[in-house]
Structure formats: structure tokens, C-alpha cells
Motif scaffolding. Structure first.
Motif, PDB file in Angstrom:
ATOM      1  N   MET A  22     -32.148-119.322 -32.521  1.00 37.24           N
ATOM      2  CA  MET A  22     -32.485-120.399 -31.586  1.00 37.24           C
ATOM      3  C   MET A  22     -33.133-119.868 -30.309  1.00 37.24           C
ATOM      4  O   MET A  22     -33.947-120.541 -29.688  1.00 37.24           O
ATOM      5  CB  MET A  22     -31.233-121.198 -31.238  1.00 37.24           C
ATOM      6  N   SER A  23     -32.759-118.647 -29.936  1.00 42.40           N
ATOM      7  CA  SER A  23     -33.343-118.047 -28.725  1.00 42.40           C
ATOM      8  C   SER A  23     -34.793-117.631 -28.937  1.00 42.40           C
ATOM      9  O   SER A  23     -35.547-117.471 -27.985  1.00 42.40           O
ATOM     10  CB  SER A  23     -32.535-116.819 -28.293  1.00 42.40           C
ATOM     11  N   GLN A  35     -16.743-121.247 -27.098  1.00 46.35           N
ATOM     12  CA  GLN A  35     -17.842-120.283 -27.142  1.00 46.35           C
ATOM     13  C   GLN A  35     -17.376-118.861 -26.846  1.00 46.35           C
ATOM     14  O   GLN A  35     -16.562-118.653 -25.945  1.00 46.35           O
ATOM     15  CB  GLN A  35     -18.915-120.669 -26.126  1.00 46.35           C
ATOM     16  N   TYR A  75     -27.819-116.691 -27.564  1.00 48.52           N
ATOM     17  CA  TYR A  75     -28.539-117.958 -27.396  1.00 48.52           C
ATOM     18  C   TYR A  75     -29.499-117.910 -26.213  1.00 48.52           C
ATOM     19  O   TYR A  75     -30.608-118.451 -26.271  1.00 48.52           O
ATOM     20  CB  TYR A  75     -27.543-119.098 -27.210  1.00 48.52           C
ATOM     21  N   HIS A  76     -29.080-117.251 -25.141  1.00 46.54           N
ATOM     22  CA  HIS A  76     -29.911-117.179 -23.935  1.00 46.54           C
ATOM     23  C   HIS A  76     -30.854-115.975 -23.943  1.00 46.54           C
ATOM     24  O   HIS A  76     -31.544-115.719 -22.947  1.00 46.54           O
ATOM     25  CB  HIS A  76     -29.027-117.148 -22.690  1.00 46.54           C
ATOM     26  N   ALA A 117     -27.480-118.469 -33.116  1.00 43.04           N
ATOM     27  CA  ALA A 117     -27.820-118.512 -31.692  1.00 43.04           C
ATOM     28  C   ALA A 117     -29.011-117.606 -31.393  1.00 43.04           C
ATOM     29  O   ALA A 117     -29.893-117.965 -30.599  1.00 43.04           O
ATOM     30  CB  ALA A 117     -26.615-118.090 -30.860  1.00 43.04           C
TER      31      ALA A 117
END
Length: 230
Positions: A146-147, A105, A113-114, A143
Motif C-alpha cells: 500500500m505504501s 496496530q 504503511y508510511h 502495508a
């Protein structure tokens, strides 16, 4: 003669003890370095800037992964948790912005992502690659989708992320957005796709439409259909 032999034996024994102590000292130093790396990784993850600076001042290498913490890297941990001050300190100390941890990563991927918008800005400003890299198991743009953070998706597109790209996992950001049913996210990517003018756009639109249809996101299917007909 016996005294001489006894003296030689005693000398040999002392030499052996000293050498063993030296070896143990070297092992202790090695353990100390490992401990410092773990302390740096933990401090970076927790946002403990003072401890991060303390470890960096002790010349702990910010590009060495922790052996006992899943080969975690300080910068990746700081990015995942959105610790801006720690990210700045690590980059200033020579942390490689696109280095990969033991899981492959990069910091920009975990920040996206976060949903760490500020961290994404910092990393991109420091030269992080916004588009998918060949070794990315998950692309930054995927990512970001997805967040659920549309602003991060827009930022990554502005930084050069290509909507038609797929990552090593075979995922594409637009198709993922269509499957999730995030219409605002999908529209953002559709607009970016139109601006980028990639030759693979029509095929990608069909894939995204099929994904939305399979997930029964009927309104999003209509939105994509309109783009296909243009």
C-alpha cells in the motif's frame, strides 16, 4: 464535657480534611502519571528525543497507551513518523517491539504503511515479526504494498513475510499489488512467491490475475499469465 465533645468534633473534622487531602493527592499523582504518558506519546510522535528521554528518565512506562489519544503507543507513533532516535530510545527502555496500540496496530505495520524504510529495519533488527500475525488487521507485507515502496516489500520478504498469507481483513499483498497496478511491486512478489514454493501459489496467481483484469491493468495480466503457464 462540652469542651471535650468540642475537641473530639474538631479532631474528627481535621482527620476528615487530612484524609480528603490525601485522596486528592493520590488523584493528582494519578493524573500526573497519565499526563506523563500523554507527553511521552506526543513527544514520540513529534520526534522530540530530548522530551522522550526526559519522560523515560521519570520512569514513564513506554508500554502504556494514552487513554485520551486513541490508546496510542509511543513506539507505534515513532514508527509511523520514522523517528529513528526515538525508536532506539524506546526499545532500549523496554518498549515491546510487537505491542499493539488501541487500534490493534503494530509498529512494523505502520512503519511499512508510511514507507519508513529505516524504521522497518530498526524494528526487524529488534525482533519485530515481519510475517502476518493472526491478530493483524493489516499484514506488514500488505502495508508495504500500500505504501508503494518496493524496497520495504523486499525487506519484509527477506524477514520472513509469506506471499500467500492473508491478513484478518482478507487481503493478500500480491492481489492488492495487482489491483493497484503496480507492476514492479507485483513482479517483486511474484519472484518471491516462486522462491518460497508454496503449494497455494497457483490459486493465488489466478486471484491476482483476475484482480488485475478487473482493474484493466492489461500488461500486468500478461505478466501474471506468463507465471501461471510456467
Amino acid at each position: 464535657m462540652k469542651q471535650r465533645l468540642a475537641a473530639l468534633a474538631a479532631f474528627a473534622w481535621v482527620a476528615l480534611v487530612v484524609n480528603q487531602c490525601g485522596a486528592r493527592g493520590a488523584e493528582a499523582n494519578e493524573l500526573t502519571r497519565s499526563d506523563q504518558i500523554e507527553l511521552l506519546v506526543n513527544a514520540a510522535a513529534q520526534g522530540d528525543l530530548a522530551n522522550v528521554q526526559r519522560q523515560l528518565a521519570a520512569r514513564t512506562d513506554p508500554n502504556v497507551a494514552s487513554k485520551s489519544l486513541s490508546l496510542a503507543l509511543p513506539l507505534v507513533q515513532a514508527a509511523a513518523n520514522g523517528h529513528a532516535g526515538v525508536i532506539s530510545a524506546l526499545l532500549k527502555a523496554g518498549a515491546l517491539v510487537d505491542a499493539r496500540d488501541g487500534r490493534g496496530q503494530r509498529a512494523i505495520v505502520v512503519a511499512a504503511y508510511h514507507g519508513r524504510m529505516d524504521a522497518c529495519r530498526q524494528l526487524l533488527a529488534a525482533g519485530a515479526r515481519g510475517e502476518a500475525a493472526p491478530a493483524d488487521d493489516v499484514a506488514p507485507l500488505v502495508a508495504g504494498v500500500m505504501s508503494g515502496n518496493v524496497a520495504i516489500t523486499e525487506l519484509l520478504v527477506q524477514a520472513g513475510a509469506i506471499v500467500t498469507q492473508t491478513d484478518r481483513g482478507g487481503r493478500n499483498a500480491l492481489v492488492v499489488a495487482a489491483g493497484i497496478g503496480n507492476e514492479k511491486m507485483a513482479t517483486t512478489l511474484l519472484d518471491a512467491l516462486a522462491k518460497q514454493g508454496n503449494g497455494d501459489a497457483q490459486e493465488l496467481l489466478m486471484l491476482a490475475r483476475d484482480e488485475a483484469a478487473q482493474a484493466k491493468h492489461t500488461h500486468l495480466v500478461s505478466v501474471i499469465d506468463q507465471r501461471i503457464k510456467r
